[in-house]
Design an enzyme around this catalytic site. Structure first.
Site, short mmCIF file in Angstrom:
data_model
loop_
_atom_site.label_atom_id
_atom_site.label_comp_id
_atom_site.label_asym_id
_atom_site.label_seq_id
_atom_site.Cartn_x
_atom_site.Cartn_y
_atom_site.Cartn_z
N ASP A 83 2.37 -44.74 -33.42
CA ASP A 83 2.90 -45.42 -32.34
C ASP A 83 4.30 -45.29 -32.19
OD1 ASP A 83 0.57 -46.53 -31.58
OD2 ASP A 83 0.68 -48.49 -32.25
N SER A 110 -6.62 -43.99 -20.69
CA SER A 110 -5.96 -44.66 -21.65
C SER A 110 -5.11 -45.96 -21.33
CB SER A 110 -4.96 -43.79 -22.80
OG SER A 110 -4.49 -44.36 -23.78
N LEU A 111 -4.24 -46.71 -22.04
CA LEU A 111 -3.55 -47.69 -21.66
C LEU A 111 -2.11 -47.36 -22.11
CD1 LEU A 111 -5.73 -50.92 -22.49
CD2 LEU A 111 -5.10 -50.11 -20.17
N LYS A 170 -7.75 -57.15 -27.30
CA LYS A 170 -8.05 -55.59 -27.25
C LYS A 170 -8.64 -55.39 -28.57
CE LYS A 170 -5.42 -51.18 -26.98
NZ LYS A 170 -5.97 -50.63 -28.35
N LYS A 181 0.66 -54.30 -28.14
CA LYS A 181 0.09 -53.86 -29.65
C LYS A 181 0.70 -54.69 -30.61
CE LYS A 181 -1.77 -50.38 -30.86
NZ LYS A 181 -2.05 -49.27 -30.96
#
Ligand code: NAD
Length: 327
Positions: free
Chosen positions: A38, A83-84, A114, A310
Site C-alpha cells: 500500500d 477496485s476501490l 471490508k 484501510k
C-alpha cells in the site's frame, strides 16, 4: 528529486508493484505485507498525480487485480468488477466526503466491514445459480462455478425466480484457517500466510473437492450493474432485498447520515475487529442513494461514490509460522 531520479523511481515502483501483485493476485502467495504494498502504491500515485506524463499504460495504478490462472475457463464480466480507492486516515476520509459533496451535494453513507477475502460474482437465471467467477483483471475473470457450489451459504436457488448478478466476498473464517494451517503443518506443507490467501488459493483450484473441504463462506455486498433495476432506491435497500431472496449479507453494516457518524463507525470497528470470527482489513464507505451514486460516476478503476478505509498495519504473532508478520 531531479527528473532522471524521478523516472528511475517510477520504473522501480512499477517493477516492484508488478512483482508483488503477481505473487498476491496470481500465485496467492504474498511476499510482502499489505502495508508495504500500500505505501509503495501511494508513493507511485502521488508521483503520477504530479507528473501525468510518467503514468505508463501498464502502470499498476491503472489496473485492477491480476491475470487469469491457466486451466480455468474465462468469464467476460457483463459489468466490470472494479477496485476501490483507498483512504488511510481521518484527513483522507474528510477529503473524500468533500469531493462527494462537491459532486452530489449532501448525501447519506452506508458503512460496511471490508471483508478480507476475494471478490466473486454470482449469476442467477430465473432464480437458479448458473455461474460464479473471480474478479480477475476486472474485465475477465476465472470460472469457478464448481468450487463456489461447494459453499453452503451460496444459495443454489433463490426465493424469487429473478435473473440477477450479485457481488460478494468469499472468505475463510479464522477458525477454519487455524485448523487448515495446523493440518498443513502436520503434513509438512507450507502454511498459508493469511485467511485471504487461503480462501483465494482454495477457490482457484481445479479440483472442487479441495474447496469443499475448506469451510469457506461468502458475504454478498451488492448487485452487479444497475442496483435500481430491482426496484430499490438505495444500496441499503438492495442489501435488505438480497437478504430477503436468500443471500447472506453482513448484518454489521450501518447507514450513516454524516461523515462524523462514518468516523465513529470506523473507530468502533477498529477497536473490535479482533472479536469477529473472520478477518476484515478496513471499512468500505459507500454513498447510499443510487441517484447520488449515478451523479458521481466512476474512474477507470473504481467508483467515485465509494472508498475503502484501510486499518493501520498491526503486529501480530502467528504461532504456526513462528515469525512476526505485519498485516
Ligand atoms: P481493495 O482490496 O483495496 O478493495 C476492493 C475489494 O474490496 C473489492 O474487490 C472487494 O473484493 C473487497 N470488499 C470487501 N468487502 C467489501 C464490501 N463490503 N463492499 C465492497 N467491496 C468489498 O482493492 P484490491 O484491488 O482488491 O487490492 C488492493 C489491496 O490488495 C491492497 O490494498 C493491498 O493491501 C492488497 N495487495 C497486497 C499485495 C501484497 O503483496 N501484500 C499485493 C497486491 C495487493
Amino acid at each position: 528529486m531531479d527528473r532522471k531520479a524521478l523516472e528511475e523511481r517510477v520504473q522501480e515502483l512499477n517493477d516492484l508493484l508488478k512483482e508483488y501483485g503477481h505473487a498476491y493476485y496470481v500465485l496467492d502467495r504474498p511476499t510482502v505485507p499489505d502495508s508495504v504494498y500500500d505505501s509503495l502504491m501511494q508513493e507511485l500515485l502521488s508521483i503520477e498525480a504530479e507528473n501525468p506524463d510518467l503514468i505508463y499504460p501498464d502502470s499498476p495504478s491503472q489496473r485492477v487485480g491480476g491475470e487469469i490462472l491457466e486451466g480455468f475457463s474465462k468469464v467476460v464480466h457483463e459489468y466490470p468488477m472494479l477496485s476501490l480507492s483507498n483512504v488511510f486516515n481521518e484527513e483522507d476520509i474528510r477529503d473524500f466526503d468533500r469531493r462527494v459533496q462537491a459532486g452530489a451535494g449532501q448525501v447519506s453513507y452506508i458503512c460496511e466491514l471490508k471483508i478480507d477475502g476475494l471478490a466473486v460474482s454470482l449469476k442467477y437465471e430465473n432464480g437458479t445459480f448458473v455461474q460464479g467467477s473471480t474478479r480477475g483483471d476486472g474485465t475477465v475473470g476465472e470460472d469457478i462455478t464448481a468450487n463456489l457450489k461447494t459453499i453452503r451459504t451460496i444459495p443454489l436457488k433463490l426465493a424469487e425466480p429473478v435473473t440477477i448478478e450479485v457481488r460478494g466476498e468469499a472468505y475463510m473464517p479464522k477458525k477454519s484457517f487455524m485448523r487448515l494451517n495446523e493440518a498443513r503443518d502436520e503434513n509438512g506443507e507450507e502454511p498459508f500466510a493469511n485467511p485471504r490467501n487461503a480462501a483465494a488459493g482454495s477457490l482457484r483450484q481445479l479440483d472442487p473437492k479441495i474447496a469443499a473441504s475448506r469451510n469457506l463462506a461468502v458475504f454478498i455486498y451488492g448487485v452487479g450493474g444497475d442496483g435500481a433495476a430491482f426496484g430499490q432506491d438505495s444500496h441499503s435497500d438492495s442489501l435488505d432485498y438480497l437478504a430477503s431472496i436468500g443471500f447472506e449479507t453482513n448484518k454489521k453494516s450501518k447507514r450513516c447520515k454524516t461523515i462524523e457518524d462514518v468516523l465513529a463507525y470506523i473507530e468502533s470497528w477498529q477497536e473490535r475487529r479482533q472479536d469477529l470470527d473472520y478477518e476484515i482489513d478496513g471499512i468500505v464507505i459507500k454513498v447510499d442513494n443510487y441517484e447520488d451514486q449515478e451523479q458521481l460516476g466512476f474512474t477507470a478503476k473504481s467508483p467515485r461514490w465509494a472508498t475503502a478505509y484501510k486499518f493501520p498495519a498491526e503486529e501480530v504473532h502467528t504461532k504456526l509460522l513462528d515469525i512476526e508478520l505485519s498485516v
